[in-house]
Design a protein around this motif. Structure first.
Motif, short mmCIF file in Angstrom:
data_model
loop_
_atom_site.label_atom_id
_atom_site.label_comp_id
_atom_site.label_asym_id
_atom_site.label_seq_id
_atom_site.Cartn_x
_atom_site.Cartn_y
_atom_site.Cartn_z
N LEU A 110 42.74 42.29 44.24
CA LEU A 110 41.28 42.13 44.24
C LEU A 110 40.76 41.70 45.62
O LEU A 110 39.70 42.16 46.05
CB LEU A 110 40.85 41.12 43.17
CG LEU A 110 40.99 41.62 41.73
CD1 LEU A 110 40.50 40.57 40.74
CD2 LEU A 110 40.23 42.93 41.50
N LEU B 241 33.23 42.92 38.56
CA LEU B 241 33.80 44.21 38.98
C LEU B 241 33.05 45.40 38.39
O LEU B 241 32.70 45.40 37.21
CB LEU B 241 35.26 44.33 38.49
CG LEU B 241 36.27 43.25 38.81
CD1 LEU B 241 36.35 42.25 37.68
CD2 LEU B 241 37.63 43.85 39.04
N VAL C 31 34.02 49.00 37.42
CA VAL C 31 35.31 49.68 37.20
C VAL C 31 35.09 51.05 36.56
O VAL C 31 34.08 51.30 35.90
CB VAL C 31 36.24 48.85 36.27
CG1 VAL C 31 36.51 47.46 36.86
CG2 VAL C 31 35.67 48.72 34.86
N CYS D 134 35.68 38.86 35.36
CA CYS D 134 37.11 38.58 35.32
C CYS D 134 37.31 37.08 35.50
O CYS D 134 36.67 36.48 36.36
CB CYS D 134 37.77 39.37 36.44
SG CYS D 134 39.42 38.87 36.85
N THR E 61 40.38 42.03 31.47
CA THR E 61 40.32 43.43 31.90
C THR E 61 40.29 44.37 30.69
O THR E 61 40.52 43.96 29.56
CB THR E 61 41.53 43.78 32.79
OG1 THR E 61 41.34 45.09 33.33
CG2 THR E 61 42.85 43.74 32.02
N PRO F 204 39.33 49.26 39.42
CA PRO F 204 38.19 48.61 40.07
C PRO F 204 37.67 49.45 41.25
O PRO F 204 38.45 49.98 42.03
CB PRO F 204 38.76 47.29 40.59
CG PRO F 204 40.12 47.15 40.04
CD PRO F 204 40.58 48.50 39.62
N VAL G 180 34.16 45.13 43.91
CA VAL G 180 34.44 43.81 43.37
C VAL G 180 33.74 42.73 44.18
O VAL G 180 33.56 42.87 45.39
CB VAL G 180 35.97 43.52 43.33
CG1 VAL G 180 36.69 44.60 42.53
CG2 VAL G 180 36.57 43.39 44.71
#
Ligand code: MN
Length: 197
Positions: A73, A125, A127, A140, A147, A153, A156
């Motif tokens: 991340l 995020l 995604v 998250c 998730t 992703p 972020v």
């Protein structure tokens, strides 16, 4: 062994929206810590297999998820930011955003609002969820919880306090608003193209 990815711009490149001191600590100390701890965990796992000692396996696999997700991340975060040069979703991504969120403004609004309410230490995020064939926004917890399996992703935002407290103190909304000025959509477009191939 995984290695620290190079920062794609100088430490002061995101000023005034994200200051040098915050980025310096975030990239050089905190992100590096996740790299080191992921490597250490992999070494311990290898040793456990070699010696057939699995007493700590639960803890080690949890560490791998936490530190490894922290690496992934943070790399996305540093790369999906850039100097405040206006960029935007390209036609392909924009069409998908409009399809899945109604409009770009609705997407931006949802992302902003959900960033504000990420609990404790975590991320927000954008995604791509291959199974649903759509874009979603997910909060998250820590680096690894909440998730949807298989999601990829695209964009972020680090909502851990270490990511903004030095510059913005408790003013989360100001940090989130500043973020929109330094999103590098070119990178997000590139990622979206790669996953749609
Ligand atoms: Mn961070």
């Amino acid at each position: 062994m995984i290695k620290q990815k190079e920062l794609p711009y100088p430490l002061d490149a995101l000023e005034p929206y994200y200051n040098r001191e915050t980025l310096d600590i975030h990239y050089n100390i905190l992100y590096k810590g996740y790299i080191d701890n992921t490597n250490k965990t992999e070494e311990k796992l290898a040793k456990a297999r070699e010696t057939n000692h699995f007493e700590n396996i639960k803890c080690l696999e949890k560490d791998l998820s936490f530190f490894g997700s922290g690496v992934i991340l943070h790399e996305l975060f540093f790369y999906n930011m850039g100097p405040a040069i206006p960029t935007s979703p390209d036609n392909e991504l924009m069409e998908q955003i409009q399809k899945d969120f109604g409009s770009y403004d609705s997407f931006k609004q949802q992302f902003t609002e959900s960033s504000k309410v990420v609990e404790a230490s975590g991320w927000n995020l954008l995604v791509w969820v291959p199974d649903f064939h759509k874009l979603e926004i997910l909060q998250c917890e820590k680096h690894q919880n909440l998730t949807l399996w298989g999601c990829i992703p695209l964009l972020v935002l680090d909502m851990w306090e270490h990511s903004y407290f030095l510059q913005y103190k408790t003013k989360r909304p100001e940090y989130i608003n500043a973020f929109w000025n330094i999103v590098n959509w070119n990178e997000v477009n590139k990622r979206y193209k790669q996953i749609k191939k």
